[in-house]
Design a protein around this motif. Structure first.
Motif, PDB file in Angstrom:
ATOM      1  N   ILE A  66       0.795  -1.198  -0.068  1.00 50.89           N
ATOM      2  CA  ILE A  66      -0.161   0.058   0.090  1.00 50.89           C
ATOM      3  C   ILE A  66       0.888   1.192  -0.143  1.00 50.89           C
ATOM      4  N   SER A  67       0.694   2.132  -1.006  1.00 57.72           N
ATOM      5  CA  SER A  67       1.430   3.170  -0.983  1.00 57.72           C
ATOM      6  C   SER A  67       0.510   4.426  -1.422  1.00 57.72           C
ATOM      7  N   GLY A  68       0.949   5.768  -1.145  1.00 58.71           N
ATOM      8  CA  GLY A  68       0.280   6.906  -1.375  1.00 58.71           C
ATOM      9  C   GLY A  68       0.264   7.804  -0.158  1.00 58.71           C
ATOM     10  N   SER A  69      -0.636   8.832  -0.218  1.00 60.82           N
ATOM     11  CA  SER A  69      -0.944   9.805   0.772  1.00 60.82           C
ATOM     12  C   SER A  69      -2.032   9.542   1.660  1.00 60.82           C
ATOM     13  N   ALA A  70      -1.766   9.563   2.685  1.00 58.70           N
ATOM     14  CA  ALA A  70      -2.862   9.387   3.750  1.00 58.70           C
ATOM     15  C   ALA A  70      -3.925  10.347   3.756  1.00 58.70           C
ATOM     16  N   GLN A  71      -3.610  11.709   3.387  1.00 55.99           N
ATOM     17  CA  GLN A  71      -4.433  12.855   3.367  1.00 55.99           C
ATOM     18  C   GLN A  71      -5.167  12.736   1.929  1.00 55.99           C
ATOM     19  N   ILE A  72      -4.866  12.008   0.836  1.00 52.95           N
ATOM     20  CA  ILE A  72      -5.651  11.791  -0.386  1.00 52.95           C
ATOM     21  C   ILE A  72      -6.098  10.211  -0.660  1.00 52.95           C
ATOM     22  N   PRO A  73      -7.185   9.968   0.056  1.00 48.99           N
ATOM     23  CA  PRO A  73      -7.341   8.488  -0.132  1.00 48.99           C
ATOM     24  C   PRO A  73      -7.592   7.929  -1.519  1.00 48.99           C
ATOM     25  N   GLU A  74      -8.061   8.964  -2.383  1.00 47.66           N
ATOM     26  CA  GLU A  74      -8.298   8.468  -3.649  1.00 47.66           C
ATOM     27  C   GLU A  74      -6.916   8.105  -4.497  1.00 47.66           C
ATOM     28  N   GLU A  75      -5.897   8.625  -3.977  1.00 49.15           N
ATOM     29  CA  GLU A  75      -4.558   8.119  -4.578  1.00 49.15           C
ATOM     30  C   GLU A  75      -3.894   7.271  -3.916  1.00 49.15           C
ATOM     31  N   ILE A  76      -4.387   6.392  -3.001  1.00 49.13           N
ATOM     32  CA  ILE A  76      -3.711   5.258  -2.284  1.00 49.13           C
ATOM     33  C   ILE A  76      -3.826   4.124  -3.250  1.00 49.13           C
ATOM     34  N   LYS A  77      -2.560   3.619  -3.536  1.00 46.95           N
ATOM     35  CA  LYS A  77      -2.482   2.402  -4.525  1.00 46.95           C
ATOM     36  C   LYS A  77      -2.115   0.975  -3.680  1.00 46.95           C
ATOM     37  N   ILE A  78      -2.940   0.150  -4.165  1.00 45.83           N
ATOM     38  CA  ILE A  78      -2.900  -1.244  -3.609  1.00 45.83           C
ATOM     39  C   ILE A  78      -2.193  -2.148  -4.628  1.00 45.83           C
ATOM     40  N   SER A  79      -1.345  -2.912  -4.303  1.00 43.19           N
ATOM     41  CA  SER A  79      -0.823  -4.039  -5.372  1.00 43.19           C
ATOM     42  C   SER A  79      -0.479  -5.230  -4.467  1.00 43.19           C
ATOM     43  N   GLY A  80      -0.546  -6.209  -5.396  1.00 41.61           N
ATOM     44  CA  GLY A  80      -0.253  -7.523  -4.722  1.00 41.61           C
ATOM     45  C   GLY A  80      -1.498  -8.553  -4.477  1.00 41.61           C
ATOM     46  N   SER A  81      -2.566  -7.898  -4.403  1.00 37.47           N
ATOM     47  CA  SER A  81      -3.906  -8.911  -3.973  1.00 37.47           C
ATOM     48  C   SER A  81      -4.820  -8.892  -5.443  1.00 37.47           C
ATOM     49  N   LYS A  82      -4.637  -9.939  -5.998  1.00 37.60           N
ATOM     50  CA  LYS A  82      -5.261 -10.101  -7.061  1.00 37.60           C
ATOM     51  C   LYS A  82      -6.889 -10.173  -6.892  1.00 37.60           C
ATOM     52  N   SER A  83      -7.496 -10.608  -5.930  1.00 32.11           N
ATOM     53  CA  SER A  83      -8.809 -10.351  -5.315  1.00 32.11           C
ATOM     54  C   SER A  83      -9.214  -8.786  -5.232  1.00 32.11           C
ATOM     55  N   ASP A  84      -8.508  -8.036  -4.876  1.00 28.13           N
ATOM     56  CA  ASP A  84      -8.469  -6.670  -4.647  1.00 28.13           C
ATOM     57  C   ASP A  84      -8.721  -6.133  -5.933  1.00 28.13           C
ATOM     58  N   ALA A  85      -7.682  -6.449  -6.851  1.00 32.29           N
ATOM     59  CA  ALA A  85      -7.679  -6.032  -8.121  1.00 32.29           C
ATOM     60  C   ALA A  85      -8.929  -6.197  -9.020  1.00 32.29           C
ATOM     61  N   ASP A  86      -9.266  -7.469  -9.073  1.00 30.72           N
ATOM     62  CA  ASP A  86     -10.405  -8.023  -9.705  1.00 30.72           C
ATOM     63  C   ASP A  86     -11.736  -7.166  -9.043  1.00 30.72           C
ATOM     64  N   PHE A  87     -11.716  -6.855  -7.817  1.00 32.09           N
ATOM     65  CA  PHE A  87     -13.092  -6.212  -7.139  1.00 32.09           C
ATOM     66  C   PHE A  87     -12.934  -4.691  -7.798  1.00 32.09           C
ATOM     67  N   GLN A  88     -11.862  -4.177  -7.672  1.00 31.07           N
ATOM     68  CA  GLN A  88     -11.709  -2.779  -8.199  1.00 31.07           C
ATOM     69  C   GLN A  88     -12.132  -2.593  -9.711  1.00 31.07           C
TER      70      GLN A  88
END
Length: 147
Positions: A96-118
């Motif tokens: 998980i990376s990005g800025s805690a102040q801008i939740p829309e810009e937080i990037k999540i990688s490594g979870s295929k299930s999360d990517a499929d859901f997004q």
């Protein structure tokens, strides 16, 4: 006979690759974090319970969680009072990376299930937009017919 040997090798390969990811690791690296603690939370809607799966100290925006899930589950990471990150946790290494102040810009990688859901959420939004566009066109046609 050779066919059975090849099938046995394939089954062994599937078993061994399935055993590699028997736990999850979530590594966070966020900017502008004011909190000192992060929590990995699962809300069970059936039992109406909130379960804290793991907690972590936050040092300069870095935090990590470790554990095991039997199947992919929807979770939240709560950091301080304002930052909540929604994700699907599965047994893999999730970053998980990005800025805690801008939740829309937080990037999540490594979870295929999360990517499929997004991807499903994006498709759903597109379908909703198309539905609204069709509805607006129908209303325009109806107003022209009535006049």
């Amino acid at each position: 006979m050779r066919f059975l040997f090849i099938i046995g090798e394939l089954l062994l390969l599937v078993f061994l690759t399935g055993c590699q990811n028997d736990s999850f690791t979530i590594k966070g690296d966020l900017h502008q974090v004011n909190a000192t603690k992060a929590y990995l939370i699962h809300t069970d809607p059936v039992r109406n319970t909130i379960n804290v799966l793991d907690s972590s100290e936050v040092h300069e925006g870095h935090f990590s969680f470790h554990g095991r899930v039997d199947y992919p589950i929807a979770c939240n990471i709560k950091i301080g009072r304002r930052t909540t990150i929604n994700l699907i946790v599965e047994n893999s290494t999730i970053n998980i990376s990005g800025s805690a102040q801008i939740p829309e810009e937080i990037k999540i990688s490594g979870s295929k299930s999360d990517a499929d859901f997004q991807n499903l959420l994006l498709i759903s939004e597109n379908i909703g937009s198309l539905k609204n566009e069709i509805w607006a066109n129908m209303m325009n046609l109806n107003s022209k017919v009535v006049r």
